[in-house]
Enzyme design. Structure first.
Site, PDB file in Angstrom:
ATOM      1  N   LYS A 103      -5.382  -4.446   5.818  1.00  0.00           N
ATOM      2  CA  LYS A 103      -6.605  -3.640   5.682  1.00  0.00           C
ATOM      3  C   LYS A 103      -7.719  -4.509   5.120  1.00  0.00           C
ATOM      4  O   LYS A 103      -7.513  -5.223   4.138  1.00  0.00           O
ATOM      5  CB  LYS A 103      -6.393  -2.469   4.705  1.00  0.00           C
ATOM      6  CG  LYS A 103      -5.454  -1.390   5.192  1.00  0.00           C
ATOM      7  CD  LYS A 103      -5.435  -0.223   4.199  1.00  0.00           C
ATOM      8  CE  LYS A 103      -4.447   0.848   4.644  1.00  0.00           C
ATOM      9  NZ  LYS A 103      -4.404   1.993   3.710  1.00  0.00           N
ATOM     10  N   ASP A 104      -8.908  -4.364   5.660  1.00  0.00           N
ATOM     11  CA  ASP A 104     -10.039  -5.137   5.144  1.00  0.00           C
ATOM     12  C   ASP A 104     -10.287  -4.837   3.668  1.00  0.00           C
ATOM     13  O   ASP A 104     -10.538  -5.729   2.863  1.00  0.00           O
ATOM     14  CB  ASP A 104     -11.304  -4.898   5.987  1.00  0.00           C
ATOM     15  CG  ASP A 104     -11.687  -3.435   6.169  1.00  0.00           C
ATOM     16  OD1 ASP A 104     -11.230  -2.572   5.401  1.00  0.00           O
ATOM     17  OD2 ASP A 104     -12.478  -3.137   7.100  1.00  0.00           O
TER      18      ASP A 104
ATOM     19  N   ASP B 218       0.830  -1.202   0.000  1.00  0.00           N
ATOM     20  CA  ASP B 218       0.000   0.000   0.000  1.00  0.00           C
ATOM     21  C   ASP B 218       0.874   1.265   0.000  1.00  0.00           C
ATOM     22  O   ASP B 218       1.740   1.421   0.858  1.00  0.00           O
ATOM     23  CB  ASP B 218      -0.890  -0.048   1.264  1.00  0.00           C
ATOM     24  CG  ASP B 218      -2.141   0.779   1.145  1.00  0.00           C
ATOM     25  OD1 ASP B 218      -2.034   1.964   0.800  1.00  0.00           O
ATOM     26  OD2 ASP B 218      -3.235   0.246   1.434  1.00  0.00           O
TER      27      ASP B 218
ATOM     28  N   THR C 263      -7.052   3.970  -1.694  1.00  0.00           N
ATOM     29  CA  THR C 263      -6.772   2.546  -1.466  1.00  0.00           C
ATOM     30  C   THR C 263      -7.800   1.612  -2.087  1.00  0.00           C
ATOM     31  O   THR C 263      -7.450   0.614  -2.714  1.00  0.00           O
ATOM     32  CB  THR C 263      -6.681   2.289   0.047  1.00  0.00           C
ATOM     33  OG1 THR C 263      -5.546   2.995   0.533  1.00  0.00           O
ATOM     34  CG2 THR C 263      -6.539   0.820   0.366  1.00  0.00           C
TER      35      THR C 263
ATOM     36  N   HIS D  77       1.494   8.052   5.691  1.00  0.00           N
ATOM     37  CA  HIS D  77       0.536   9.032   6.226  1.00  0.00           C
ATOM     38  C   HIS D  77       1.041   9.656   7.524  1.00  0.00           C
ATOM     39  O   HIS D  77       0.828  10.841   7.786  1.00  0.00           O
ATOM     40  CB  HIS D  77      -0.815   8.375   6.494  1.00  0.00           C
ATOM     41  CG  HIS D  77      -1.628   8.121   5.268  1.00  0.00           C
ATOM     42  ND1 HIS D  77      -1.989   9.121   4.396  1.00  0.00           N
ATOM     43  CD2 HIS D  77      -2.141   6.976   4.752  1.00  0.00           C
ATOM     44  CE1 HIS D  77      -2.699   8.602   3.405  1.00  0.00           C
ATOM     45  NE2 HIS D  77      -2.805   7.311   3.593  1.00  0.00           N
TER      46      HIS D  77
END
Ligand SMILES: [Zn+2]
Length: 563
Positions: free
Chosen positions: A170-171, A49, A88, A304
């Site tokens: 992450k889901d 990501d 995302t 981030h």
């Protein structure tokens, strides 16, 4: 690969398509070392990501582990998440579907649906909002909004014994790469790995959760050592509204989810879960191929929290390299015949304070009055709307702005015209598109780096979910007006720092090569499909097969390939 026909034939035999072929029905496991043309038994699709092409280029020479193997294999350094909404969920929706967000329907991480039956009209991309008692922050995870099949789902349709599995930090990464028909799925949620509602976390994964619990709970006061190659980056950068970034070594507090997520530990534990699932399900060890989608999320949380040009990202790059080395060594040791694809859901942009200090002084943060609420309030006053009526709805300062459907059609037209005029007056705004016009723009073709901003916006536009107005900012304007802990820098723009991602392939027997011309993440599914015998009907997707044979042969199957 010797010939494409041999590849396709061996795939057909492996999947049991050729019923008269000898050897069918035998329970033997294929040999660990593949013949040139055998299909891989495990397709490992990895998304890192926020792993921009810039990060890959910057750190490429420092890799010594798993990323070195991939960087010396088949390399497309100019891969593109070609659409404008570089978030995302849209990005992950392209990787295993071959389709733009315009086709996957995943236009953003969240969108507004004023017709939703529940009180909360904000919809999270990876939830099922029909579940009672939910809202977009307390949701039931689901891939119901993904409108197209993934590679794993297509494979299962022709080879029901094949398994389609997804594991991620992450889901939304796991769900968008795996799709709706997954045999197993795990993702991080507040300190542990969980699965979908109605499913059980298998005992092996529960054992990992039990092992993880004390690690998560305990502070790590020593943090991580700083590699020699990172020391020059160890410099404090003051951030607007207070605090600094650039000198953190992951000496994190205990039991703080945000701190754990934004550390290399998240990826390491995600890979532990993936390895456990490989063992438990014997992925890649049967007669037919399996697909494992792996989402490694720490790079994004670190970007981030600290930006992507500081010591934090440098430590993460070294850690990720070693985490992947561990995974590949695990697969090698088991003798699994696997193939790897690695890419990213989007790139990223460093925090504007550091960008401005380092030779790009125009980098800045968004004007904190550039919001749907502020602009809407001014329009409401101009048009004499009743107090409290919000004519514009949005999920953030950029992207999709929605006209309030409670207003009359005539009033909505006035609001639309006024909003477009006002938005265009902001010097930080690069483009404003009327959805009615954007819908008429043909889906772009040709080199993605030459697409207009309108074409980029078109590729992530899906009328039933997109805004009535689409707002794009100028380059190097960060859409975070007020940074805070965990959120100083971001992505989401239509520019190359957010669109360009590496696309890497590795498979034993495939000769390395590098192709610097632009390709797209929508090309990944049709590139992997022939390796597992999946044929995708023409017109079903937006991507094309990338021929991974370095010579005159092709890995793209029997059909002629149109570029
Ligand atoms: Zn992301």
């Amino acid at each position: 690969m010797k010939t494409t026909r041999k590849l396709a034939l061996s795939v057909a035999v492996s999947l049991g398509v050729l019923a008269a072929s000898p050897g069918l029905g035998e329970e033997t496991t294929p040999p660990a070392t593949p013949e040139d043309n055998d299909p891989p038994k495990l397709v490992l699709a990895i998304s890192v990501d926020q792993f921009s092409a810039d990060l890959f280029a910057q750190y490429r020479q420092t890799y010594t582990g798993g990323l070195k193997r991939l960087a010396n294999a088949i390399v497309f350094p100019s891969g593109y998440q070609s659409h404008a909404a570089t978030e995302t969920c849209p990005g992950h929706s392209t990787i295993m579907t071959g389709s733009n967000p315009a086709r996957t329907g995943i236009v953003a991480n969240d969108w507004v649906d004023q017709s939703a039956a529940r009180a909360d009209k904000i919809i999270y991309c990876a939830e099922d909002e029909r579940e009672a008692g939910t809202d977009h922050r307390n949701y039931v995870e689901s891939a119901v909004h993904l409108l197209v099949p993934t590679l794993g789902e297509r494979l299962k349709a022709i080879s029901p014994a094949s398994r389609n599995v997804a594991v991620s930090g992450k889901d939304r990464a796991a769900l968008m790469m795996g799709g709706n028909n997954v045999d197993a799925i795990y993702f991080w949620k507040k300190g542990r790995f969980v699965t979908l509602k109605g499913r059980t976390v298998e005992p092996g994964v529960e054992r990992i959760n039990a092992e993880l619990a004390p690690v998560f709970a305990a502070p790590d006061p020593d943090g991580l050592s700083v590699p020699e190659s990172c020391r020059h980056l160890n410099q404090a950068i003051p951030v607007k509204d207070g605090g600094t970034v650039g000198t953190y070594h992951f000496n994190r507090p205990g039991a703080v989810d945000g701190a754990f997520r934004a550390s290399p530990a998240l990826d390491a534990w995600t890979v532990r879960v993936a390895e456990q699932v490989i063992d438990d399900m014997k992925l890649g060890q049967g007669k037919v191929p399996d697909v494992l989608s792996l989402g490694l999320s720490a790079t994004d949380y670190i970007g981030h929290s600290f930006g992507n040009e500081g010591v934090e990202m440098c430590i993460q790059q070294a850690s990720l390299d070693q985490t992947l080395e561990g995974l590949f060594s695990f697969l090698d040791a088991k003798g699994i015949d696997y193939m790897v694809m690695l890419t990213a859901d989007h790139g990223g942009h460093d925090l504007p304070e550091r960008v401005a200090m380092q030779a790009y002084p125009s980098a800045t943060r968004i004007d904190d009055k550039l919001t749907a609420d502020d602009i809407g309030a001014a329009i409401a006053a101009d048009l004499g709307l009743s107090d409290g009526v919000k004519p514009l709805l949005a999920r953030g300062p950029i992207g999709d702005f929605y006209l309030n459907r409670d207003l009359s059609g005539e009033m909505r037209d006035k609001v639309r015209a006024a909003a477009i005029t006002r938005l265009k007056e902001y010097p930080q705004v690069a483009a404003v598109f009327d959805a009615r016009e954007l819908a008429q723009v043909p889906l772009p073709t040709g080199p993605v780096e030459e697409w207009t901003l309108e074409e980029r916006a078109r590729a992530s536009f899906y009328a039933p979910r997109s805004g009535d107005i689409i707002v794009l900012l100028r380059k190097a304007v960060t859409p975070i007006a007020h940074p805070g802990p965990g959120y100083v820098a971001t992505h989401g723009s239509p520019y190359d720092y957010d669109r360009r991602v590496p696309i890497l392939f590795w498979r034993k027997g495939l000769s390395p090569f590098e192709q610097p011309l632009s390709v797209r993440t929508v090309d990944i599914e049709p590139t992997l499909a022939p390796f597992v015998g999946v044929t995708i009907p023409q017109g079903d997707i937006d991507g094309r097969c990338l021929d991974l044979d370095a010579g005159a042969a092709s890995t793209c199957g029997l059909e002629p390939v149109t570029n």
